[in-house]
Design a protein around this motif. Sequence first.
Motif, PDB file in Angstrom:
ATOM      1  N   PRO A 307       0.802  -1.276  -0.035  1.00  0.00           N
ATOM      2  CA  PRO A 307      -0.072  -0.017  -0.085  1.00  0.00           C
ATOM      3  C   PRO A 307       0.715   1.269   0.002  1.00  0.00           C
ATOM      4  O   PRO A 307       0.485   2.108  -0.762  1.00  0.00           O
ATOM      5  CB  PRO A 307      -0.770  -0.305   1.304  1.00  0.00           C
ATOM      6  N   ALA A 308       1.954   1.393   0.957  1.00  0.00           N
ATOM      7  CA  ALA A 308       2.634   2.710   1.009  1.00  0.00           C
ATOM      8  C   ALA A 308       3.359   2.738  -0.272  1.00  0.00           C
ATOM      9  O   ALA A 308       3.496   4.059  -0.687  1.00  0.00           O
ATOM     10  CB  ALA A 308       3.799   2.442   2.066  1.00  0.00           C
ATOM     11  N   GLY A 309       3.864   1.572  -1.193  1.00  0.00           N
ATOM     12  CA  GLY A 309       4.626   1.708  -2.112  1.00  0.00           C
ATOM     13  C   GLY A 309       3.922   2.355  -3.232  1.00  0.00           C
ATOM     14  O   GLY A 309       4.033   3.055  -4.274  1.00  0.00           O
ATOM     15  N   PHE A 310       2.631   1.862  -3.360  1.00  0.00           N
ATOM     16  CA  PHE A 310       1.703   2.144  -4.447  1.00  0.00           C
ATOM     17  C   PHE A 310       1.129   3.634  -4.455  1.00  0.00           C
ATOM     18  O   PHE A 310       0.971   4.408  -5.332  1.00  0.00           O
ATOM     19  CB  PHE A 310       0.329   1.178  -4.364  1.00  0.00           C
ATOM     20  N   ALA A 311       1.043   3.924  -3.058  1.00  0.00           N
ATOM     21  CA  ALA A 311       0.471   5.400  -2.500  1.00  0.00           C
ATOM     22  C   ALA A 311       1.675   6.476  -3.180  1.00  0.00           C
ATOM     23  O   ALA A 311       1.454   7.496  -3.567  1.00  0.00           O
ATOM     24  CB  ALA A 311       0.386   5.612  -1.289  1.00  0.00           C
ATOM     25  N   LEU A 312       2.955   5.951  -2.935  1.00  0.00           N
ATOM     26  CA  LEU A 312       4.182   6.784  -3.197  1.00  0.00           C
ATOM     27  C   LEU A 312       4.092   7.032  -4.863  1.00  0.00           C
ATOM     28  O   LEU A 312       4.661   8.069  -5.171  1.00  0.00           O
ATOM     29  CB  LEU A 312       5.390   6.255  -2.534  1.00  0.00           C
ATOM     30  N   ASP A 409      -8.136   0.872   6.919  1.00  0.00           N
ATOM     31  CA  ASP A 409      -7.002   1.411   7.651  1.00  0.00           C
ATOM     32  C   ASP A 409      -5.753   1.512   6.913  1.00  0.00           C
ATOM     33  O   ASP A 409      -4.998   2.907   6.914  1.00  0.00           O
ATOM     34  CB  ASP A 409      -6.782   0.912   8.989  1.00  0.00           C
ATOM     35  N   ARG A 410      -5.354   0.590   6.401  1.00  0.00           N
ATOM     36  CA  ARG A 410      -3.887   0.233   5.831  1.00  0.00           C
ATOM     37  C   ARG A 410      -4.055   1.116   4.525  1.00  0.00           C
ATOM     38  O   ARG A 410      -2.940   1.860   4.145  1.00  0.00           O
ATOM     39  CB  ARG A 410      -3.640  -1.021   5.521  1.00  0.00           C
ATOM     40  N   TRP A 411      -5.239   1.070   3.821  1.00  0.00           N
ATOM     41  CA  TRP A 411      -5.235   1.863   2.620  1.00  0.00           C
ATOM     42  C   TRP A 411      -4.910   3.452   2.837  1.00  0.00           C
ATOM     43  O   TRP A 411      -4.485   4.133   2.037  1.00  0.00           O
ATOM     44  CB  TRP A 411      -6.572   1.697   1.771  1.00  0.00           C
ATOM     45  N   VAL A 412      -5.933   3.868   3.750  1.00  0.00           N
ATOM     46  CA  VAL A 412      -5.790   5.199   4.229  1.00  0.00           C
ATOM     47  C   VAL A 412      -4.541   5.740   4.734  1.00  0.00           C
ATOM     48  O   VAL A 412      -3.844   6.925   4.331  1.00  0.00           O
ATOM     49  CB  VAL A 412      -7.230   5.807   5.037  1.00  0.00           C
ATOM     50  N   LEU A 413      -3.907   5.128   5.642  1.00  0.00           N
ATOM     51  CA  LEU A 413      -2.769   5.231   6.246  1.00  0.00           C
ATOM     52  C   LEU A 413      -1.509   5.261   5.316  1.00  0.00           C
ATOM     53  O   LEU A 413      -0.583   5.988   5.584  1.00  0.00           O
ATOM     54  CB  LEU A 413      -2.487   4.309   7.573  1.00  0.00           C
ATOM     55  N   ALA A 414      -1.700   4.354   4.156  1.00  0.00           N
ATOM     56  CA  ALA A 414      -0.765   4.809   3.143  1.00  0.00           C
ATOM     57  C   ALA A 414      -0.450   6.109   2.511  1.00  0.00           C
ATOM     58  O   ALA A 414       0.521   6.517   2.617  1.00  0.00           O
ATOM     59  CB  ALA A 414      -0.893   3.513   2.162  1.00  0.00           C
ATOM     60  N   HIS A 415      -1.574   6.643   2.213  1.00  0.00           N
ATOM     61  CA  HIS A 415      -1.500   7.929   1.789  1.00  0.00           C
ATOM     62  C   HIS A 415      -1.292   8.822   2.751  1.00  0.00           C
ATOM     63  O   HIS A 415      -0.609   9.926   2.501  1.00  0.00           O
ATOM     64  CB  HIS A 415      -2.977   8.165   1.205  1.00  0.00           C
ATOM     65  N   VAL A 416      -1.758   8.609   3.995  1.00  0.00           N
ATOM     66  CA  VAL A 416      -1.426   9.586   5.035  1.00  0.00           C
ATOM     67  C   VAL A 416       0.004   9.553   5.151  1.00  0.00           C
ATOM     68  O   VAL A 416       0.890  10.495   5.711  1.00  0.00           O
ATOM     69  CB  VAL A 416      -2.182   9.051   6.601  1.00  0.00           C
ATOM     70  N   THR A 417       0.838   8.495   5.630  1.00  0.00           N
ATOM     71  CA  THR A 417       2.290   8.360   5.530  1.00  0.00           C
ATOM     72  C   THR A 417       3.038   9.050   4.577  1.00  0.00           C
ATOM     73  O   THR A 417       3.812   9.800   4.620  1.00  0.00           O
ATOM     74  CB  THR A 417       2.644   6.766   5.679  1.00  0.00           C
ATOM     75  N   VAL A 418       2.483   8.488   3.204  1.00  0.00           N
ATOM     76  CA  VAL A 418       3.408   9.389   2.272  1.00  0.00           C
ATOM     77  C   VAL A 418       3.094  11.063   2.342  1.00  0.00           C
ATOM     78  O   VAL A 418       4.174  11.775   1.936  1.00  0.00           O
ATOM     79  CB  VAL A 418       3.053   8.813   1.034  1.00  0.00           C
ATOM     80  N   GLY A 419       1.854  11.556   2.685  1.00  0.00           N
ATOM     81  CA  GLY A 419       1.479  12.754   2.809  1.00  0.00           C
ATOM     82  C   GLY A 419       2.355  13.317   3.599  1.00  0.00           C
ATOM     83  O   GLY A 419       3.037  14.592   3.614  1.00  0.00           O
ATOM     84  N   ALA A 420       2.596  12.624   4.929  1.00  0.00           N
ATOM     85  CA  ALA A 420       3.238  13.299   5.990  1.00  0.00           C
ATOM     86  C   ALA A 420       4.617  13.412   5.873  1.00  0.00           C
ATOM     87  O   ALA A 420       5.519  14.460   6.044  1.00  0.00           O
ATOM     88  CB  ALA A 420       2.811  12.598   7.373  1.00  0.00           C
ATOM     89  N   ALA A 421       5.204  12.198   5.327  1.00  0.00           N
ATOM     90  CA  ALA A 421       6.793  12.324   4.993  1.00  0.00           C
ATOM     91  C   ALA A 421       6.976  12.945   3.887  1.00  0.00           C
ATOM     92  O   ALA A 421       8.070  13.960   4.086  1.00  0.00           O
ATOM     93  CB  ALA A 421       7.083  10.773   4.724  1.00  0.00           C
ATOM     94  N   GLY A 422       6.165  13.239   2.865  1.00  0.00           N
ATOM     95  CA  GLY A 422       6.726  14.015   1.791  1.00  0.00           C
ATOM     96  C   GLY A 422       6.288  15.774   2.175  1.00  0.00           C
ATOM     97  O   GLY A 422       7.315  16.376   1.682  1.00  0.00           O
ATOM     98  N   GLY A 423       5.622  15.928   2.791  1.00  0.00           N
ATOM     99  CA  GLY A 423       5.248  17.142   3.451  1.00  0.00           C
ATOM    100  C   GLY A 423       6.712  17.833   4.047  1.00  0.00           C
ATOM    101  O   GLY A 423       7.240  18.768   3.930  1.00  0.00           O
ATOM    102  N   THR A 424       6.827  16.908   5.004  1.00  0.00           N
ATOM    103  CA  THR A 424       8.390  17.102   5.947  1.00  0.00           C
ATOM    104  C   THR A 424       9.574  17.296   4.918  1.00  0.00           C
ATOM    105  O   THR A 424      10.215  18.096   5.112  1.00  0.00           O
ATOM    106  CB  THR A 424       8.434  16.023   6.870  1.00  0.00           C
ATOM    107  N   LEU A 425       9.721  16.342   3.926  1.00  0.00           N
ATOM    108  CA  LEU A 425      10.757  16.379   3.030  1.00  0.00           C
ATOM    109  C   LEU A 425      10.876  17.711   2.472  1.00  0.00           C
ATOM    110  O   LEU A 425      11.639  18.383   2.000  1.00  0.00           O
ATOM    111  CB  LEU A 425      10.728  15.190   2.184  1.00  0.00           C
ATOM    112  N   LEU A 426       9.511  18.254   1.868  1.00  0.00           N
ATOM    113  CA  LEU A 426       9.384  19.570   1.241  1.00  0.00           C
ATOM    114  C   LEU A 426       9.660  20.760   1.983  1.00  0.00           C
ATOM    115  O   LEU A 426      10.467  21.607   1.526  1.00  0.00           O
ATOM    116  CB  LEU A 426       8.043  19.695   0.804  1.00  0.00           C
ATOM    117  N   LEU A 427       9.495  20.514   3.278  1.00  0.00           N
ATOM    118  CA  LEU A 427       9.937  21.422   4.276  1.00  0.00           C
ATOM    119  C   LEU A 427      11.454  21.673   4.247  1.00  0.00           C
ATOM    120  O   LEU A 427      12.309  22.710   4.157  1.00  0.00           O
ATOM    121  CB  LEU A 427       9.374  21.418   5.769  1.00  0.00           C
TER     122      LEU A 427
END
Length: 554
Positions: A307-312, A409-427
């Motif tokens: 899920p996380a890899g697909f969301a990424l 839960d796993r499906w939504v959390l995959a997008h949440v994880t990518v969004g949170a980590a990606g936003g932090t990386l953008l900062l």
Amino acid sequence: MSSTTVPAPAAPPAPRRPATRVSALAGAGVLIRFGLRRDRIRLPVWLISLTLASALTLRSLADLYDTAEGRASAARTAGSPAAIATSGPRHYLSDYTVGSMLSHQMLGFTALLVGLMSVLIVTRHTRAEEETGRAELLRSAVVGRHAQLAAALAVAAAANVGLALLIAGSLAAQGAGSAGLAGALVYGFAHAGVGIAFAAVAAVTVQTTAHARGASGMALAVIGLAYALRATGDVGDGTLSWLSPIGWAQRTYAFVDNRWWPILLSLAFAAAVSAVAFPLSTRRDVGAGLRPARQGRRSASWALTRPAGFALRLHRGMLLGFGAGLLVLGVMYGSLLGDVEDLLGSLEEYRRTLEALGGTTVTEAFASMVMLVLAIVAAVQVAMAALRPRAEESAGRAEALLATGLSRDRWVLAHVTVGAAGGTLLLLVAGLGFGAAGAVATGDGSLVWKLAGAALAYAPALWFTLGCAVALFGRLPRQTGLVWLVPVYSFAVGYLGQLLRFPHWLNNLSPFGHVPRLPAAELEWTPLLVLTALAAGLVWFGLAGFRRRDLETS
């Protein structure tokens, strides 16, 4: 003797009626009214926000530069290459009234936002409709083959003309500059010209790819290229600026020369590009793009089966685009740090505003204000990432995924994880670009890590924004658009509110208002930990609601 019955002669066939030929624009008027009806909330928010940005900036400039000496000092400082690259051509400096200051410093920036508005309008009413299957349903009725694209362009043009009139009216009411109504009208319609030009660009990109996000990304890349050409040309001899619609808008020299003819260049460009878009729309099937889908691998990689890899993979293009944009924005602002003392140090009103933020120098206080802008841009990406599950659900793709062993839960959390980590990386990317350029401009190497750390301090506020999106998705899926109030409100009270002296309690209602304004202020961990805990609670609240509701598809 048997008699034979003579059969009656067969009736002659009824004459075939000639097929009624449907006009290519049949139904366009209905689609225009329908588009305006659908955007009855979005468009007013865009128009009011952009109008207030110019009107409030004019008011702020009038208060800050209320003397001829102050305006002359600002003109001398604004002539540096770094200042020209982030503002506009030098000709504005020849008559630096409050109105010309507004046009010089704001027109290029707001043109980006107007272009974004126009691109989103066109893609929403064309490619997004095809992607969800609604366009095919519409075309089964008496609708011409060009009606949908023409209606989308008409809605975008109406929005830009309305914006021009609102901006011009708000500036003229304040008596902007010495040019009055004439300058206000040129300033307002310069925005409209840019918006209509980029709407035509979007009309071409929606024919190229089969996905709305891809079409928007391609059009936004053109906007970024136009801004880069404008900035490079203004620093140089100005030749490259004439290749950019943003450069044309700034060459109107509103409140200085009040030229109308550069706006005609934008309209001619829009007409020429639109004339290409309409024939292209007939060279493809409904729902398909001109660019053929790339043939993938014979088997998916290990990451795509998770899920996380697909969301990424789904968010990869958006992350790269925002990363490049924030890096450029950080570098451009960082290049100004060496001139901040000269530019703002003599302005008592601005100095008091910066002193309210804390910090030992004007440079540190200015850097803390810029950091808020970078963080809010990153929050836009985070909100888009958090809303991707809603788009997948509406399109019906989530139903197929969740029919497997993948839990909600796993499906939504995959997008949440990518969004949170990606936003932090953008900062981090924005902070490093800001710090590196600032270190070169000031000669202070410590700014690289100091500003990178200041950017990362906004990560909990980004996570809180993400939590709001997840909570809306889980509990009120049809109201997910409300999450955009968080970055818009935060910018209004956090950035403009400091200049316009909004009450402090308004800033406390924003998650970004509780983040320590580094490097001007001291680091405090308590508000950051509270924001992180609230973000986690909102995500849990949204997941609990999503587990209990039915899926909604278009």
